[in-house]
Design a protein around this motif. Structure first.
Motif, mmCIF file in Angstrom:
data_model
loop_
_atom_site.group_PDB
_atom_site.id
_atom_site.type_symbol
_atom_site.label_atom_id
_atom_site.label_comp_id
_atom_site.label_asym_id
_atom_site.label_seq_id
_atom_site.Cartn_x
_atom_site.Cartn_y
_atom_site.Cartn_z
ATOM 1 N N LYS A 120 -18.595 -10.569 -14.588
ATOM 2 C CA LYS A 120 -18.604 -10.822 -16.034
ATOM 3 C C LYS A 120 -19.278 -12.146 -16.358
ATOM 4 O O LYS A 120 -20.090 -12.231 -17.292
ATOM 5 N N ASN A 121 -18.983 -13.168 -15.579
ATOM 6 C CA ASN A 121 -19.584 -14.482 -15.818
ATOM 7 C C ASN A 121 -21.069 -14.495 -15.469
ATOM 8 O O ASN A 121 -21.857 -15.195 -16.118
ATOM 9 N N CYS A 122 -21.465 -13.737 -14.460
ATOM 10 C CA CYS A 122 -22.887 -13.620 -14.122
ATOM 11 C C CYS A 122 -23.666 -12.966 -15.253
ATOM 12 O O CYS A 122 -24.795 -13.364 -15.580
ATOM 13 N N GLU A 123 -23.071 -11.946 -15.853
ATOM 14 C CA GLU A 123 -23.734 -11.257 -16.967
ATOM 15 C C GLU A 123 -23.893 -12.185 -18.158
ATOM 16 O O GLU A 123 -24.909 -12.144 -18.863
ATOM 17 N N ALA A 124 -22.904 -13.042 -18.396
ATOM 18 C CA ALA A 124 -22.965 -13.973 -19.519
ATOM 19 C C ALA A 124 -23.925 -15.129 -19.247
ATOM 20 O O ALA A 124 -24.423 -15.764 -20.174
ATOM 21 N N LEU A 125 -24.217 -15.376 -17.961
ATOM 22 C CA LEU A 125 -25.057 -16.504 -17.570
ATOM 23 C C LEU A 125 -26.459 -16.401 -18.148
ATOM 24 O O LEU A 125 -27.078 -17.413 -18.477
ATOM 25 N N SER A 126 -26.953 -15.190 -18.310
ATOM 26 C CA SER A 126 -28.331 -15.004 -18.770
ATOM 27 C C SER A 126 -28.532 -15.324 -20.238
ATOM 28 O O SER A 126 -29.640 -15.563 -20.676
ATOM 29 N N GLU A 127 -27.447 -15.346 -21.030
ATOM 30 C CA GLU A 127 -27.604 -15.523 -22.476
ATOM 31 C C GLU A 127 -28.230 -16.860 -22.851
ATOM 32 O O GLU A 127 -29.232 -16.885 -23.568
ATOM 33 N N PRO A 128 -27.716 -18.034 -22.393
ATOM 34 C CA PRO A 128 -28.382 -19.282 -22.742
ATOM 35 C C PRO A 128 -29.747 -19.421 -22.084
ATOM 36 O O PRO A 128 -30.640 -20.056 -22.623
ATOM 37 N N GLN A 129 -29.921 -18.815 -20.893
ATOM 38 C CA GLN A 129 -31.204 -18.892 -20.224
ATOM 39 C C GLN A 129 -32.290 -18.202 -21.035
ATOM 40 O O GLN A 129 -33.429 -18.660 -21.089
ATOM 41 N N GLN A 130 -31.937 -17.101 -21.662
ATOM 42 C CA GLN A 130 -32.931 -16.349 -22.422
ATOM 43 C C GLN A 130 -33.468 -17.153 -23.587
ATOM 44 O O GLN A 130 -34.638 -17.015 -23.946
ATOM 45 N N ALA A 131 -32.642 -17.991 -24.160
ATOM 46 C CA ALA A 131 -33.091 -18.813 -25.274
ATOM 47 C C ALA A 131 -34.090 -19.859 -24.800
ATOM 48 O O ALA A 131 -34.941 -20.306 -25.558
ATOM 49 N N ILE A 132 -34.018 -20.250 -23.515
ATOM 50 C CA ILE A 132 -34.898 -21.282 -22.982
ATOM 51 C C ILE A 132 -36.163 -20.679 -22.377
ATOM 52 O O ILE A 132 -37.272 -21.125 -22.647
ATOM 53 N N ALA A 133 -35.970 -19.682 -21.554
ATOM 54 C CA ALA A 133 -37.124 -19.090 -20.856
ATOM 55 C C ALA A 133 -36.816 -17.626 -20.571
ATOM 56 O O ALA A 133 -36.148 -17.308 -19.606
ATOM 57 N N ALA A 134 -37.302 -16.766 -21.421
ATOM 58 C CA ALA A 134 -36.962 -15.348 -21.335
ATOM 59 C C ALA A 134 -37.421 -14.731 -20.018
ATOM 60 O O ALA A 134 -36.703 -13.970 -19.390
ATOM 61 N N ALA A 135 -38.613 -15.067 -19.568
ATOM 62 C CA ALA A 135 -39.152 -14.468 -18.351
ATOM 63 C C ALA A 135 -38.333 -14.884 -17.133
ATOM 64 O O ALA A 135 -37.982 -14.056 -16.292
ATOM 65 N N ALA A 136 -37.999 -16.166 -17.044
ATOM 66 C CA ALA A 136 -37.209 -16.654 -15.912
ATOM 67 C C ALA A 136 -35.824 -16.031 -15.925
ATOM 68 O O ALA A 136 -35.264 -15.677 -14.885
ATOM 69 N N ALA A 137 -35.246 -15.910 -17.123
ATOM 70 C CA ALA A 137 -33.916 -15.319 -17.242
ATOM 71 C C ALA A 137 -33.924 -13.867 -16.806
ATOM 72 O O ALA A 137 -33.003 -13.402 -16.144
ATOM 73 N N ALA A 138 -34.970 -13.142 -17.176
ATOM 74 C CA ALA A 138 -35.071 -11.729 -16.800
ATOM 75 C C ALA A 138 -35.143 -11.580 -15.287
ATOM 76 O O ALA A 138 -34.518 -10.699 -14.699
#
Length: 406
Positions: free
Chosen positions: A260-278
């Protein structure tokens, strides 16, 4: 005593229906996904086989006592596994937080849980070797239960032991007995025969040994006159039926919390760098998928710390095959949360589905059969009423008929 936490005491009321008995009625509108209430159990216990196979959980609240890495290494039987994103595991330093009973070495997730257990029941049940005869009798009762109730488990004999110990230790025995009596509503009626899953044939042959062992435990160490009736032949069967009908399953998992925490981890990352977060999300998803595949191959579907409990308010929630709420464990312990699954109107009954996920899509006849066997009632919900014209066939019979037609 169980603790109910609600946003507002007037949000719902407990009512009595002549047919259904107790029920919970909404007194305002609930939106889908909205929390209706939290509740701590009157009593809860880990399943005996689950505990034997080293699913490590707090003896009081069932919070998992392994780190996620320890959890997956055990389930995969692979000590070399290293999880991604260890910062997403709140249990990564769990070894340092565990509190052990100084006398019996039983484990708890916190000092609070240890003290609560001691105050409620553990002082009586603590297997400290100070009274080896008592300790042996407790182990004998648990061994008897495991011998006649193999996995998949539905409840635990430790619930009975804890209830007896709670009655011995409480300063408000009458109040606790009154709370327990509320769970017995609907279990006993004239000319009713019990076809409960806990009393199936292979269990029935051993039930007398288990009852006698508990009777001896009461006479020697608990000495509760108020509990003697429950240890008669008829009373003990009704006690087990009471537990089987009212208990609510509890499941906790370090792995699930980390995922659950891993899934939530991508949310702030996407705001910074969508490609890296993906990329990071894809890597984590593949790792998680591979873990679950390996766990399924090695350990099967039993991956959680599992147990059951008696919840005063939750036990008032009636079943519906078209339920408007569900049970969740948002705190990863035995604190139960009831969450709306669709819009609930003012003055509408709040209902949950007693059936497992796979059984909910079975035919009306199959659902009715399962509910009659496991909960001693026939469902008359809107869905069952609308499907009343369907043939009285189980899902297996339907599948066989379809195959014959093909």
């Amino acid at each position: 005593m169980s603790t109910v936490i609600s946003t507002n005491e007037t949000d719902f009321v407990i009512a009595n229906d002549q047919v259904k008995g107790r029920q919970i009625i909404a007194k305002r509108i609930y939106q889908s996904g909205e929390l209706i209430f939290h509740e701590q159990p009157l009593v809860s216990a880990q399943f005996e086989w689950n505990k034997l196979y080293k699913y490590s959980a707090c003896e009081c609240c069932l919070y998992p006592l392994e780190s996620c890495e320890q959890n997956v290494r055990r389930l995969c039987q692979d000590s070399a596994i290293v999880i991604l994103h260890p910062e997403c595991d709140p249990n990564r330093n769990m070894d340092q937080r565990i509190v052990r009973c100084p006398k019996c070495n039983e484990m708890f997730c916190s000092t609070t849980c240890y003290q609560q257990a001691m105050n409620n029941y553990h002082f009586t049940l603590c297997q400290s070797n100070e009274n080896q005869e008592k300790d042996q009798l407790i182990r004998h009762i648990i061994d008897l239960w495991r011998s006649v109730h193999p996995p998949p488990e539905t409840t635990s004999i430790s619930l009975v032991l804890k209830i007896m110990a709670m009655l011995k230790q409480t300063d408000n025995r009458l109040i606790l007995l009154q709370e327990l009596q509320k769970f017995s509503q609907g279990v006993q009626s004239e000319n009713q025969q019990f076809y409960h899953k806990l009393l199936r044939k292979e269990f029935e042959t051993q039930v007398e040994q288990l009852r006698y062992a508990l009777e001896q435990f009461n006479e020697k160490y608990i000495q509760l006159a108020e509990f003697k009736w429950f240890l008669t032949s008829n009373g003990f069967r009704q006690l087990l039926a009471l537990l089987g009908r009212n208990q609510q399953g509890v499941g906790t998992s370090s792995l699930a919390l980390w995922v659950k925490n891993c899934e939530a981890l991508s949310e702030p990352q996407q705001a910074i760098a969508a490609a890296a977060a993906a990329t990071a999300t894809s890597e984590a998803s593949q790792f998680i998928d591979a873990l679950y595949t390996k766990i399924d191959d090695i350990s099967g579907e039993f991956i959680d710390c599992e147990g059951s409990g008696l919840f005063k308010l939750q036990s008032c929630l009636n079943h519906s095959c078209d339920a408007n709420a569900e049970i969740q464990y948002l705190h990863n312990n035995s604190t139960l949360s009831v969450v709306a699954t669709r819009l609930i109107s003012n003055n509408e009954e709040i209902t949950i589905n007693y059936l497992s996920e796979c059984d909910r899509n079975r035919s009306r006849h199959s659902r009715q059969k399962l509910l009659q066997e496991n909960y001693l009632f026939l469902c008359q919900c809107n869905r069952c009423t609308s499907e009343s014209a369907e043939p009285d066939e189980t899902s297996e019979e339907e599948s066989e008929n379809d195959m014959e037609e093909d």
